[in-house]
Design a protein around this motif. Structure first.
Motif, PDB file in Angstrom:
ATOM      1  N   UNK A  97      44.009 -22.366  36.986  1.00  0.00           N
ATOM      2  CA  UNK A  97      44.945 -22.223  38.102  1.00  0.00           C
ATOM      3  C   UNK A  97      46.194 -23.081  37.963  1.00  0.00           C
ATOM      4  N   UNK A  98      46.174 -24.080  37.094  1.00  0.00           N
ATOM      5  CA  UNK A  98      47.327 -24.982  36.962  1.00  0.00           C
ATOM      6  C   UNK A  98      48.176 -24.673  35.743  1.00  0.00           C
ATOM      7  N   UNK A  99      47.913 -23.551  35.090  1.00  0.00           N
ATOM      8  CA  UNK A  99      48.647 -23.264  33.862  1.00  0.00           C
ATOM      9  C   UNK A  99      50.138 -23.080  34.120  1.00  0.00           C
ATOM     10  N   UNK A 100      50.494 -22.481  35.253  1.00  0.00           N
ATOM     11  CA  UNK A 100      51.914 -22.303  35.574  1.00  0.00           C
ATOM     12  C   UNK A 100      52.593 -23.642  35.841  1.00  0.00           C
ATOM     13  N   UNK A 101      51.887 -24.554  36.500  1.00  0.00           N
ATOM     14  CA  UNK A 101      52.457 -25.872  36.768  1.00  0.00           C
ATOM     15  C   UNK A 101      52.637 -26.651  35.466  1.00  0.00           C
ATOM     16  N   UNK A 102      51.701 -26.493  34.565  1.00  0.00           N
ATOM     17  CA  UNK A 102      51.806 -27.148  33.260  1.00  0.00           C
ATOM     18  C   UNK A 102      53.094 -26.711  32.553  1.00  0.00           C
ATOM     19  N   UNK A 103      53.349 -25.421  32.526  1.00  0.00           N
ATOM     20  CA  UNK A 103      54.562 -24.910  31.892  1.00  0.00           C
ATOM     21  C   UNK A 103      55.804 -25.373  32.635  1.00  0.00           C
ATOM     22  N   UNK A 104      55.722 -25.391  33.974  1.00  0.00           N
ATOM     23  CA  UNK A 104      56.883 -25.790  34.760  1.00  0.00           C
ATOM     24  C   UNK A 104      57.300 -27.220  34.461  1.00  0.00           C
ATOM     25  N   UNK A 105      56.331 -28.122  34.381  1.00  0.00           N
ATOM     26  CA  UNK A 105      56.649 -29.525  34.103  1.00  0.00           C
ATOM     27  C   UNK A 105      57.305 -29.671  32.733  1.00  0.00           C
ATOM     28  N   UNK A 106      56.782 -28.967  31.748  1.00  0.00           N
ATOM     29  CA  UNK A 106      57.341 -29.060  30.397  1.00  0.00           C
ATOM     30  C   UNK A 106      58.758 -28.487  30.349  1.00  0.00           C
ATOM     31  N   UNK A 107      58.952 -27.325  30.950  1.00  0.00           N
ATOM     32  CA  UNK A 107      60.275 -26.704  30.922  1.00  0.00           C
ATOM     33  C   UNK A 107      61.289 -27.513  31.724  1.00  0.00           C
ATOM     34  N   UNK A 108      60.845 -28.120  32.818  1.00  0.00           N
ATOM     35  CA  UNK A 108      61.754 -28.961  33.603  1.00  0.00           C
ATOM     36  C   UNK A 108      62.230 -30.158  32.790  1.00  0.00           C
ATOM     37  N   UNK A 109      61.375 -30.693  31.930  1.00  0.00           N
ATOM     38  CA  UNK A 109      61.791 -31.829  31.118  1.00  0.00           C
ATOM     39  C   UNK A 109      62.849 -31.418  30.101  1.00  0.00           C
ATOM     40  N   UNK A 110      62.726 -30.217  29.551  1.00  0.00           N
ATOM     41  CA  UNK A 110      63.763 -29.719  28.636  1.00  0.00           C
ATOM     42  C   UNK A 110      65.086 -29.566  29.393  1.00  0.00           C
ATOM     43  N   UNK A 111      65.006 -29.019  30.612  1.00  0.00           N
ATOM     44  CA  UNK A 111      66.215 -28.894  31.430  1.00  0.00           C
ATOM     45  C   UNK A 111      66.793 -30.266  31.765  1.00  0.00           C
ATOM     46  N   UNK A 112      65.910 -31.227  32.004  1.00  0.00           N
ATOM     47  CA  UNK A 112      66.356 -32.567  32.393  1.00  0.00           C
ATOM     48  C   UNK A 112      67.192 -33.228  31.296  1.00  0.00           C
ATOM     49  N   UNK A 113      66.707 -33.220  30.043  1.00  0.00           N
ATOM     50  CA  UNK A 113      67.444 -33.915  28.989  1.00  0.00           C
ATOM     51  C   UNK A 113      68.790 -33.244  28.739  1.00  0.00           C
ATOM     52  N   UNK A 114      68.857 -31.934  28.881  1.00  0.00           N
ATOM     53  CA  UNK A 114      70.144 -31.258  28.724  1.00  0.00           C
ATOM     54  C   UNK A 114      71.085 -31.571  29.885  1.00  0.00           C
ATOM     55  N   UNK A 115      70.531 -31.703  31.089  1.00  0.00           N
ATOM     56  CA  UNK A 115      71.360 -32.103  32.227  1.00  0.00           C
ATOM     57  C   UNK A 115      71.891 -33.518  32.037  1.00  0.00           C
ATOM     58  N   UNK A 116      71.061 -34.393  31.522  1.00  0.00           N
ATOM     59  CA  UNK A 116      71.498 -35.766  31.260  1.00  0.00           C
ATOM     60  C   UNK A 116      72.586 -35.780  30.189  1.00  0.00           C
ATOM     61  N   UNK A 117      72.422 -34.961  29.167  1.00  0.00           N
ATOM     62  CA  UNK A 117      73.464 -34.856  28.132  1.00  0.00           C
ATOM     63  C   UNK A 117      74.801 -34.457  28.741  1.00  0.00           C
ATOM     64  N   UNK A 118      74.801 -33.466  29.604  1.00  0.00           N
ATOM     65  CA  UNK A 118      76.040 -33.008  30.227  1.00  0.00           C
ATOM     66  C   UNK A 118      76.646 -34.097  31.111  1.00  0.00           C
ATOM     67  N   UNK A 119      75.804 -34.816  31.859  1.00  0.00           N
ATOM     68  CA  UNK A 119      76.322 -35.873  32.725  1.00  0.00           C
ATOM     69  C   UNK A 119      76.961 -36.989  31.921  1.00  0.00           C
TER      70      UNK A 119
END
Length: 295
Positions: A97-119
């Motif tokens: 039941x938590x497989x979607x949350x697992x993917x969400x956390x990982x993908x959010x971290x990829x988005x995070x580092x790219x957002x930090x790069x832009x900032x």
């Protein structure tokens, strides 16, 4: 960041031709004046001036390089923390039941580092940020002044949701929150480097004294070098200007120039590692462009 070991003649000439031409022109003028109206200039004051200036420029360059290397170290911590977060999400959260949350956390971290790069580069959030977030998540993050911090906050809330649903225990939550703390600390260090330039004295005084020294240099050398003054004085002055330029190039490691940290490449490294950790297809590693620059 320039990664080629061989010097690039076109790049070097593009950066130095203007000061080189001005130095040479001034040295020619001083040489002509000396042969028309001979004069004597004491050499000792110029020698002392040059020695003190060299120490000052060396200290300034070391300070600038320390900032550059600290930025690289903080991004190294960010890469490791991202891998740790992905591994914990993959191993702690159940596959059902938590497989979607697992993917969400990982993908959010990829988005995070790219957002930090832009900032850090003072750029708006690009598609590398938005494509890893759902529409609602993207809208929430973009509404924050600090987009990257908003993404981390959302990840923390999802970890709390996982604990409240019993998918992870409090000890596992604490471990994942510790990684988020490391990520936030690394971001804070990067923002400190970006928002705190070298003091004005480190920028204005060396620049002013270096240009004054280059003006005085042919006056002190012409009696010794004679007609060779334009060549010798220009080369000597150019060395001081080069050391001054090195400090300017390294003082901001996130300025998005050929001399700065390859944030695109490091974000790509994180993306590859995290996507492969959840079994998703990953892009190829970043490679230098035709000019030998890794962005």
């Amino acid at each position: 960041m320039i990664v080629t070991t061989a010097p690039r003649a076109k790049q070097v000439l593009r950066e130095i031709w203007m000061p080189l031409a001005l130095l040479f022109l001034w040295d020619v003028i001083v040489t002509i004046v000396y042969f028309v109206l001979p004069f004597r200039a004491p050499s000792l004051p110029l020698t002392l001036f040059g020695s003190v200036l060299a120490l000052f420029l060396g200290f300034r360059s070391n300070s600038a390089y320390q900032r550059w290397w600290e930025g690289r170290g903080l991004w190294g911590l960010m890469i490791n923390a991202s891998r740790n977060l992905a591994r914990m999400a993959r191993n702690y959260l159940p596959d059902g039941e938590a497989v979607d949350l697992k993917r969400t956390i990982v993908l959010r971290q990829v988005a995070y580092v790219n957002a930090l790069r832009c900032q850090l580069r003072r750029q708006p959030a690009d598609q590398e940020v938005l494509r890893f977030l759902s529409r609602g998540e993207a809208d929430y993050a973009l509404a924050r002044t600090n987009i990257a911090n908003g993404i981390v906050d959302g990840t923390g809330r999802r970890i709390e949701i996982a604990r409240s649903k019993g998918w992870i225990n409090p000890m596992q939550q604490h471990s994942m929150e510790s990684v988020l703390v490391d990520i936030a600390n690394a971001q804070g260090g990067m923002e400190r480097l970006k928002n705190t330039p070298l003091p004005m004295q480190f920028r204005f005084v060396p620049t002013a004294f270096t240009h004054i020294f280059c003006v005085l240099l042919p006056i002190g050398l012409v009696e010794t070098l004679g007609v060779a003054t334009p060549l010798g004085s220009t080369i000597a002055g150019l060395m001081f200007l080069a050391v001054l330029a090195i400090g300017d190039d390294l003082v901001d490691p996130f300025a998005n120039t050929v001399h700065d940290l390859p944030l695109n490449s490091m974000c790509r490294t994180i993306e590859i590692d995290l996507l492969q950790s959840i079994g998703d297809p990953a892009p190829e590693p970043a490679t230098p462009d035709k000019a030998g620059v890794l962005w």
